[in-house]
Scaffold this active site. Structure first.
Site, PDB file in Angstrom:
ATOM      1  N   HIS A  74       7.461  -9.368  -2.398  1.00 19.81           N
ATOM      2  CA  HIS A  74       8.086  -8.594  -1.326  1.00 19.81           C
ATOM      3  C   HIS A  74       6.935  -7.933  -0.576  1.00 19.81           C
ATOM      4  O   HIS A  74       6.453  -6.864  -0.976  1.00 19.81           O
ATOM      5  CB  HIS A  74       9.047  -7.556  -1.891  1.00 19.81           C
ATOM      6  CG  HIS A  74      10.147  -8.143  -2.718  1.00 19.81           C
ATOM      7  ND1 HIS A  74      11.245  -8.748  -2.163  1.00 19.81           N
ATOM      8  CD2 HIS A  74      10.286  -8.259  -4.057  1.00 19.81           C
ATOM      9  CE1 HIS A  74      12.035  -9.189  -3.128  1.00 19.81           C
ATOM     10  NE2 HIS A  74      11.467  -8.911  -4.290  1.00 19.81           N
ATOM     11  N   THR A  75       6.459  -8.586   0.482  1.00 20.34           N
ATOM     12  CA  THR A  75       5.273  -8.103   1.185  1.00 20.34           C
ATOM     13  C   THR A  75       5.485  -6.726   1.812  1.00 20.34           C
ATOM     14  O   THR A  75       4.534  -5.962   1.921  1.00 20.34           O
ATOM     15  CB  THR A  75       4.813  -9.100   2.268  1.00 20.34           C
ATOM     16  OG1 THR A  75       5.885  -9.329   3.177  1.00 20.34           O
ATOM     17  CG2 THR A  75       4.369 -10.407   1.648  1.00 20.34           C
ATOM     18  N   CYS A  76       6.697  -6.400   2.185  1.00 19.55           N
ATOM     19  CA  CYS A  76       6.956  -5.080   2.784  1.00 19.55           C
ATOM     20  C   CYS A  76       6.730  -3.955   1.776  1.00 19.55           C
ATOM     21  O   CYS A  76       6.474  -2.819   2.163  1.00 19.55           O
ATOM     22  CB  CYS A  76       8.387  -4.998   3.301  1.00 19.55           C
ATOM     23  SG  CYS A  76       8.694  -6.062   4.718  1.00 19.55           S
ATOM     24  N   PHE A  77       6.848  -4.287   0.483  1.00 20.78           N
ATOM     25  CA  PHE A  77       6.724  -3.273  -0.560  1.00 20.78           C
ATOM     26  C   PHE A  77       5.499  -3.481  -1.447  1.00 20.78           C
ATOM     27  O   PHE A  77       5.311  -2.757  -2.403  1.00 20.78           O
ATOM     28  CB  PHE A  77       7.985  -3.255  -1.425  1.00 20.78           C
ATOM     29  CG  PHE A  77       9.230  -3.019  -0.644  1.00 20.78           C
ATOM     30  CD1 PHE A  77       9.495  -1.774  -0.098  1.00 20.78           C
ATOM     31  CD2 PHE A  77      10.127  -4.046  -0.402  1.00 20.78           C
ATOM     32  CE1 PHE A  77      10.648  -1.551   0.643  1.00 20.78           C
ATOM     33  CE2 PHE A  77      11.274  -3.841   0.335  1.00 20.78           C
ATOM     34  CZ  PHE A  77      11.535  -2.586   0.862  1.00 20.78           C
TER      35      PHE A  77
END
Length: 79
Positions: free
Chosen positions: A67-70
């Site tokens: 999860h690149t956003c996190f």
């Protein structure tokens, strides 16, 4: 429950990560964070890297998920 720092899959993960080449480290960062390099200064980090447990009936046949956003890696409980 999730993983702790002493969970076997987490210890194995860090051992594998240490064996990667610099180019492979960049590819790993791109997979987990969407960038190929870490920031130069600690205050430029927007997220702390997290490893979470991925639940799967066939963990040895399951690939990790990011999860690149996190800045998070879901890691199956490999044997």
């Amino acid at each position: 429950a999730g993983y702790s720092d002493t969970s076997e899959p987490v210890k194995l993960f860090w051992k594998v990560l240490e064996a990667l080449t610099p180019e492979q480290h960049g590819l790993f960062l791109r997979f987990t964070w969407g960038r190929s390099r870490l920031p130069l200064y600690a205050d430029q980090f927007t997220q702390e890297f997290k490893i979470s447990k991925m639940y799967s009936e066939t963990p040895d046949k399951t690939l990790p998920l990011s999860h690149t956003c996190f800045f998070e890696l879901e890691l199956p409980e490999y044997s």
